[in-house]
Write a protein that holds these residues in place. Structure first.
Motif, PDB file in Angstrom:
ATOM      1  N   GLU A 128       5.308  -2.664  -5.461  1.00  0.00           N
ATOM      2  CA  GLU A 128       4.566  -3.923  -5.601  1.00  0.00           C
ATOM      3  C   GLU A 128       3.172  -3.789  -4.981  1.00  0.00           C
ATOM      4  O   GLU A 128       2.170  -4.156  -5.592  1.00  0.00           O
ATOM      5  CB  GLU A 128       5.326  -5.073  -4.934  1.00  0.00           C
ATOM      6  CG  GLU A 128       4.666  -6.411  -5.116  1.00  0.00           C
ATOM      7  CD  GLU A 128       5.485  -7.547  -4.497  1.00  0.00           C
ATOM      8  OE1 GLU A 128       4.866  -8.583  -4.188  1.00  0.00           O
ATOM      9  OE2 GLU A 128       6.692  -7.399  -4.313  1.00  0.00           O
ATOM     10  N   TYR A 129       3.116  -3.221  -3.774  1.00  0.00           N
ATOM     11  CA  TYR A 129       1.825  -3.005  -3.117  1.00  0.00           C
ATOM     12  C   TYR A 129       0.969  -2.044  -3.937  1.00  0.00           C
ATOM     13  O   TYR A 129      -0.211  -2.288  -4.189  1.00  0.00           O
ATOM     14  CB  TYR A 129       2.040  -2.448  -1.705  1.00  0.00           C
ATOM     15  CG  TYR A 129       0.796  -1.811  -1.133  1.00  0.00           C
ATOM     16  CD1 TYR A 129      -0.232  -2.594  -0.622  1.00  0.00           C
ATOM     17  CD2 TYR A 129       0.639  -0.425  -1.146  1.00  0.00           C
ATOM     18  CE1 TYR A 129      -1.393  -2.011  -0.130  1.00  0.00           C
ATOM     19  CE2 TYR A 129      -0.514   0.159  -0.651  1.00  0.00           C
ATOM     20  CZ  TYR A 129      -1.522  -0.633  -0.140  1.00  0.00           C
ATOM     21  OH  TYR A 129      -2.653  -0.048   0.338  1.00  0.00           O
ATOM     22  N   GLU A 130       1.579  -0.937  -4.355  1.00  0.00           N
ATOM     23  CA  GLU A 130       0.857   0.088  -5.101  1.00  0.00           C
ATOM     24  C   GLU A 130       0.325  -0.466  -6.421  1.00  0.00           C
ATOM     25  O   GLU A 130      -0.787  -0.140  -6.842  1.00  0.00           O
ATOM     26  CB  GLU A 130       1.803   1.269  -5.358  1.00  0.00           C
ATOM     27  CG  GLU A 130       1.202   2.379  -6.134  1.00  0.00           C
ATOM     28  CD  GLU A 130       0.660   3.503  -5.266  1.00  0.00           C
ATOM     29  OE1 GLU A 130       0.537   4.602  -5.803  1.00  0.00           O
ATOM     30  OE2 GLU A 130       0.360   3.292  -4.093  1.00  0.00           O
ATOM     31  N   THR A 131       1.108  -1.313  -7.083  1.00  0.00           N
ATOM     32  CA  THR A 131       0.684  -1.894  -8.357  1.00  0.00           C
ATOM     33  C   THR A 131      -0.559  -2.752  -8.161  1.00  0.00           C
ATOM     34  O   THR A 131      -1.518  -2.642  -8.929  1.00  0.00           O
ATOM     35  CB  THR A 131       1.820  -2.723  -8.978  1.00  0.00           C
ATOM     36  OG1 THR A 131       2.930  -1.852  -9.219  1.00  0.00           O
ATOM     37  CG2 THR A 131       1.393  -3.366 -10.281  1.00  0.00           C
ATOM     38  N   GLU A 132      -0.564  -3.593  -7.144  1.00  0.00           N
ATOM     39  CA  GLU A 132      -1.731  -4.430  -6.869  1.00  0.00           C
ATOM     40  C   GLU A 132      -2.961  -3.569  -6.604  1.00  0.00           C
ATOM     41  O   GLU A 132      -4.049  -3.837  -7.129  1.00  0.00           O
ATOM     42  CB  GLU A 132      -1.460  -5.346  -5.674  1.00  0.00           C
ATOM     43  CG  GLU A 132      -0.442  -6.434  -5.956  1.00  0.00           C
ATOM     44  CD  GLU A 132      -0.086  -7.229  -4.705  1.00  0.00           C
ATOM     45  OE1 GLU A 132      -0.843  -7.175  -3.711  1.00  0.00           O
ATOM     46  OE2 GLU A 132       0.954  -7.895  -4.735  1.00  0.00           O
ATOM     47  N   ASP A 133      -2.787  -2.529  -5.807  1.00  0.00           N
ATOM     48  CA  ASP A 133      -3.900  -1.639  -5.492  1.00  0.00           C
ATOM     49  C   ASP A 133      -4.383  -0.921  -6.751  1.00  0.00           C
ATOM     50  O   ASP A 133      -5.586  -0.825  -6.999  1.00  0.00           O
ATOM     51  CB  ASP A 133      -3.469  -0.624  -4.433  1.00  0.00           C
ATOM     52  CG  ASP A 133      -4.619   0.242  -3.974  1.00  0.00           C
ATOM     53  OD1 ASP A 133      -5.650  -0.317  -3.521  1.00  0.00           O
ATOM     54  OD2 ASP A 133      -4.496   1.479  -4.075  1.00  0.00           O
ATOM     55  N   ASN A 134      -3.453  -0.424  -7.552  1.00  0.00           N
ATOM     56  CA  ASN A 134      -3.826   0.303  -8.768  1.00  0.00           C
ATOM     57  C   ASN A 134      -4.522  -0.593  -9.779  1.00  0.00           C
ATOM     58  O   ASN A 134      -5.438  -0.148 -10.477  1.00  0.00           O
ATOM     59  CB  ASN A 134      -2.608   0.971  -9.400  1.00  0.00           C
ATOM     60  CG  ASN A 134      -2.186   2.212  -8.642  1.00  0.00           C
ATOM     61  OD1 ASN A 134      -2.971   2.808  -7.921  1.00  0.00           O
ATOM     62  ND2 ASN A 134      -0.939   2.592  -8.788  1.00  0.00           N
ATOM     63  N   LEU A 135      -4.101  -1.835  -9.882  1.00  0.00           N
ATOM     64  CA  LEU A 135      -4.783  -2.775 -10.780  1.00  0.00           C
ATOM     65  C   LEU A 135      -6.234  -2.968 -10.347  1.00  0.00           C
ATOM     66  O   LEU A 135      -7.142  -2.981 -11.178  1.00  0.00           O
ATOM     67  CB  LEU A 135      -4.057  -4.123 -10.815  1.00  0.00           C
ATOM     68  CG  LEU A 135      -2.744  -4.147 -11.581  1.00  0.00           C
ATOM     69  CD1 LEU A 135      -1.999  -5.454 -11.314  1.00  0.00           C
ATOM     70  CD2 LEU A 135      -2.979  -3.957 -13.065  1.00  0.00           C
ATOM     71  N   GLY A 136      -6.433  -3.097  -9.039  1.00  0.00           N
ATOM     72  CA  GLY A 136      -7.796  -3.250  -8.519  1.00  0.00           C
ATOM     73  C   GLY A 136      -8.647  -2.025  -8.777  1.00  0.00           C
ATOM     74  O   GLY A 136      -9.804  -2.132  -9.207  1.00  0.00           O
ATOM     75  N   VAL A 137      -8.088  -0.838  -8.541  1.00  0.00           N
ATOM     76  CA  VAL A 137      -8.823   0.404  -8.778  1.00  0.00           C
ATOM     77  C   VAL A 137      -9.136   0.556 -10.264  1.00  0.00           C
ATOM     78  O   VAL A 137     -10.256   0.913 -10.646  1.00  0.00           O
ATOM     79  CB  VAL A 137      -8.039   1.626  -8.254  1.00  0.00           C
ATOM     80  CG1 VAL A 137      -8.667   2.933  -8.707  1.00  0.00           C
ATOM     81  CG2 VAL A 137      -7.953   1.590  -6.735  1.00  0.00           C
ATOM     82  N   ALA A 138      -8.158   0.271 -11.129  1.00  0.00           N
ATOM     83  CA  ALA A 138      -8.373   0.386 -12.572  1.00  0.00           C
ATOM     84  C   ALA A 138      -9.477  -0.559 -13.033  1.00  0.00           C
ATOM     85  O   ALA A 138     -10.359  -0.163 -13.807  1.00  0.00           O
ATOM     86  CB  ALA A 138      -7.074   0.107 -13.328  1.00  0.00           C
TER      87      ALA A 138
END
Length: 129
Positions: free
Chosen positions: A108-118
């Motif tokens: 869940e944390y990683e998904t939020e971070d990856n969405l921001g980076v993308a």
């Protein structure tokens, strides 16, 4: 499969010469890079790039494959090599409930971070940065 092997052996190519490789899938005109590995005792500069990207790109060009998905992970270094970020869906079942809960929290944390980076990387691409 792309492999790297010891070319010092001038005899025939044999499996014992292989020290790195990657497993890839081609389906519906798309090249999907997935898993890679190498033997620790054989250090070669740029081995990961050569095995997972350069050989794969050469293969795609030779075969007329127009789309290459280099696999999960990596983030901005793949973007710097010309690959747009793409979120993927992966299906795994973790049997242990405590481990499953910990992994779910991390994902869940990683998904939020990856969405921001993308979003950030795609916005830079649109601007031409």
């Amino acid at each position: 499969m792309c492999v790297r092997y010891d070319e010092a052996n001038n005899d025939e190519f044999c499996a014992a010469d292989v020290f790195a490789g990657t497993f890839n899938v081609v389906k519906d005109g798309v090249f999907y890079g997935r898993y890679w590995g190498s033997l620790a005792e054989k250090e070669v500069k740029n081995l990961h790039f050569e095995t997972c990207y350069w050989s794969a790109i050469e293969y795609c060009i030779a075969q007329g494959i127009k789309r290459m998905e280099p696999g999960a992970g990596g983030g901005d270094y793949k973007w710097a090599r010309g690959f747009d970020p793409a979120l993927i869906h992966s299906v795994h079942y973790i049997f242990d409930p405590d481990l499953r809960k910990a992994i779910a929290q991390y994902v869940e944390y990683e998904t939020e971070d990856n969405l921001g980076v993308a979003d950030y990387l795609l916005s830079r691409r649109k601007r031409g940065d």
